[in-house]
Design an enzyme around this catalytic site. Structure first.
Site, short mmCIF file in Angstrom:
data_model
loop_
_atom_site.label_atom_id
_atom_site.label_comp_id
_atom_site.label_asym_id
_atom_site.label_seq_id
_atom_site.Cartn_x
_atom_site.Cartn_y
_atom_site.Cartn_z
N LYS A 79 0.70 -1.20 0.02
CA LYS A 79 0.07 -0.01 -0.03
C LYS A 79 0.85 1.06 -0.12
O LYS A 79 1.84 1.43 0.62
CB LYS A 79 -1.05 0.05 1.21
CG LYS A 79 -1.95 1.19 1.19
CD LYS A 79 -2.83 0.83 2.37
CE LYS A 79 -3.69 1.82 2.72
NZ LYS A 79 -4.75 1.68 3.71
N SER A 154 -9.92 1.87 2.76
CA SER A 154 -9.15 2.52 2.18
C SER A 154 -8.12 1.66 1.23
O SER A 154 -7.42 2.29 0.32
CB SER A 154 -8.27 3.53 2.83
OG SER A 154 -7.33 2.93 3.75
N SER A 178 -9.87 -0.63 6.97
CA SER A 178 -9.43 -0.75 5.51
C SER A 178 -8.73 -1.91 4.92
O SER A 178 -8.46 -1.96 3.74
CB SER A 178 -8.44 0.45 5.58
OG SER A 178 -8.97 1.71 5.38
N1 GLN Z 1 -13.27 3.68 6.38
C1 GLN Z 1 -12.42 4.03 7.55
C2 GLN Z 1 -12.08 5.54 7.58
O1 GLN Z 1 -12.41 6.12 6.53
C3 GLN Z 1 -11.39 3.18 7.76
C4 GLN Z 1 -10.21 3.85 7.21
C5 GLN Z 1 -9.02 2.62 7.55
O2 GLN Z 1 -8.99 1.62 8.13
N2 GLN Z 1 -7.80 3.43 7.10
O3 GLN Z 1 -11.69 6.16 8.44
#
Ligand code: GLN
Length: 487
Positions: A79, A154, A178
């Site tokens: 990532k 994400s 994410s």
């Molecule tokens: N979707 C969640 C957020 O927007 C989790 C993001 C993540 O786990 N990095 O914060």
């Protein structure tokens, strides 16, 4: 037995036995990436030359009779919020355009030491804030099962990279879901380790008390193989824990007597297809001898508000460092402009809308007048949630829920409504708030042919239980073996 060896273990074994060279495996991965990128947009950078050099070194080591690492010759994508020496690392943000780290994150160092070939960086929501990769400054990734839909986020690019079979495994980061939610949307396995299991050194921080790096793979055993390599205490990360490393594969597939708790009251309002697929997974475990019990999970309805208070508070502090001086991009100024103007313009032009929203929210909840009402209160509820999980997990071995309330939603559907987007995380944020490990496993398809995932949450440091339950499920079901048809 339906199960087949996962691509990580297969690639490693083929290279170790001399059936394939690491270079050939890497070339195949590079060709697959080139073929799919125009549609999928899963990668933000590909380091073809370095990857081929790394692969050639593995092949030379093998020819010289040297012992090979546990991931020798396995291409892995990382990532874009994880530092890679010599490969751009931007967290998909304009504010870090052009930043090439002078060092590797600990997980990358460990992967390389194990012989893995780090092939490129994957697309994500800016600074890992989002659930769809639509907050990426590189544009969204597309779901390989239906390119008009989101792959989730994400870590969407990392999920797409594995689901489209360009690489056997990838790394993502999980702050509130994410890794698990995109794994669910793309029909693969995603594992968020226990907080402290994996070093965060070199991970661009979003919310430090929640962030954790983990693998995306096709099988549960492959997830264990990658986790065993990246896990471990690290002097560079004081929150990494001194605990024995988890096993590199499931010790058994025996789930007889395993107690799976299902918080029925919490699982309301999910799509019918998700509810059906979830029940199919439970039935499969029951047939294998597990015991399914109803559990009550108090406070879980508060997890989303608590998460968005704590995550934004920590983000506002962590992102203060992007000021145009130390890293990445700086907005050009007239000689008469002040230093303050330079900071303001750089941050205004460098950050996208969602990141700005979170910095403002987080600054607000930490401000003197509101700290007690919001941040402190959220920490108190977080403690209650931790107690609730400890209580339930004293009685059952794992807690099962769907990973997300729906299958992959269409790109664009929730962009204008951040609150709707935040609700995609309803089942995933608790594990981060509590610190426990959780895994998403493929458990079926919607009528439109979109993958659906089931989440298991375990006790602290009990990733082995999650892997065992996952391997058991994959020994009697073939959802994980379905691959998207890509032109
Ligand atoms: N979707 C969640 C957020 O927007 C989790 C993001 C993540 O786990 N990095 O914060």
């Amino acid at each position: 037995m339906i199960e087949r060896l996962g691509p990580v273990v297969s690639a490693r074994d083929a290279v170790a036995r001399g059936e394939r060279t690491a270079e050939a495996v890497t070339r195949d991965a590079l060709a697959a990436i080139a073929r799919h990128e125009p549609v999928l947009n899963a990668y933000t950078a590909v380091g073809a030359e370095a990857a081929l050099a790394q692969a050639a070194a593995i092949d030379r080591a093998r020819a010289a009779g040297e012992s090979l690492g546990p991931l020798a010759g396995v291409p892995i994508a990382v990532k874009d919020n994880i530092c890679t020496r010599g490969l751009p690392t931007t967290a998909a943000s304009k504010v870090l355009r052009g930043f090439v780290p002078p060092y590797d994150a600990t997980v990358v160092e460990k992967l390389t030491a194990a012989g893995a070939v780090v092939i490129g960086k994957t697309n994500c929501d800016e600074f890992a804030m989002g659930s769809s990769t639509e907050n990426s400054s590189y544009g969204p990734s597309a779901n390989p099962w239906d390119p008009t839909r989101t792959p989730g986020g994400s870590s969407g690019g990392s999920a797409v990279a594995v689901a489209s079979r360009t690489v056997p495994a990838s790394l993502g980061s999980d702050t509130g879901g994410s890794i698990r939610q995109p794994a669910s949307f793309c029909g693969i396995v995603g594992l968020k380790p226990t907080y402290g299991r994996v070093s965060r050194y070199g991970l661009l921080a979003f919310a430090s008390s929640l962030d954790q790096i983990g693998p995306f793979t096709i099988t549960a055993d492959d997830a264990a193989a990658v986790l065993a390599v990246i896990a471990g205490a690290d002097t560079h990360d004081a929150t990494s824990a001194q605990v024995p490393a988890p096993a590199a594969s499931a010790a058994s597939r025996d789930v007889r007597g395993l107690r799976i708790g299902v918080p029925r009251a919490f699982i309301t309002g999910v799509d019918a297809a998700v509810a059906r697929a979830f029940d199919d997974a439970l039935a499969a475990w029951r047939d294998l001898g597990a015991t399914i019990v109803d559990v009550d999970l108090p406070h879980s309805s508060l997890a989303i508000p608590v998460y968005y208070l704590i995550a934004t508070a920590e983000a506002s502090s962590n992102l203060a460092r992007y000021d145009g001086v130390r890293y990445g991009a700086r907005t050009a100024l007239a000689p008469t402009d002040s230093l303050r103007t330079m900071y303001e313009r750089t941050r205004d032009e460098g950050f996208g809308a969602e990141v700005k929203r979170r910095i403002m929210l987080g600054t607000y909840v930490l401000s003197a007048g509101y700290y007690d009402a919001y941040y402190l209160k959220a920490q108190q509820v977080r403690a209650k949630l931790r107690d609730a999980y400890a209580g339930v997990l004293a009685d059952v071995d794992v807690i099962a829920t769907p990973t997300a309330p729906t299958a992959a939603f269409p790109l664009g559907e929730k962009v204008a409504d951040p609150l709707q987007m935040y609700l995609a995380d309803i089942f995933t944020v608790s594990a981060n708030l509590v610190g426990v490990p959780a895994i998403s496993l493929p458990c079926g398809f919607s009528p439109e042919g979109l993958p659906i995932g089931c989440q298991l949450t375990g006790r602290m440091w009990a990733e082995d239980t999650l892997v065992r339950a996952g391997a058991a499920l994959q020994s009697t079901t073939d959802w994980h073996l379905q691959a998207p048809r890509l032109s």
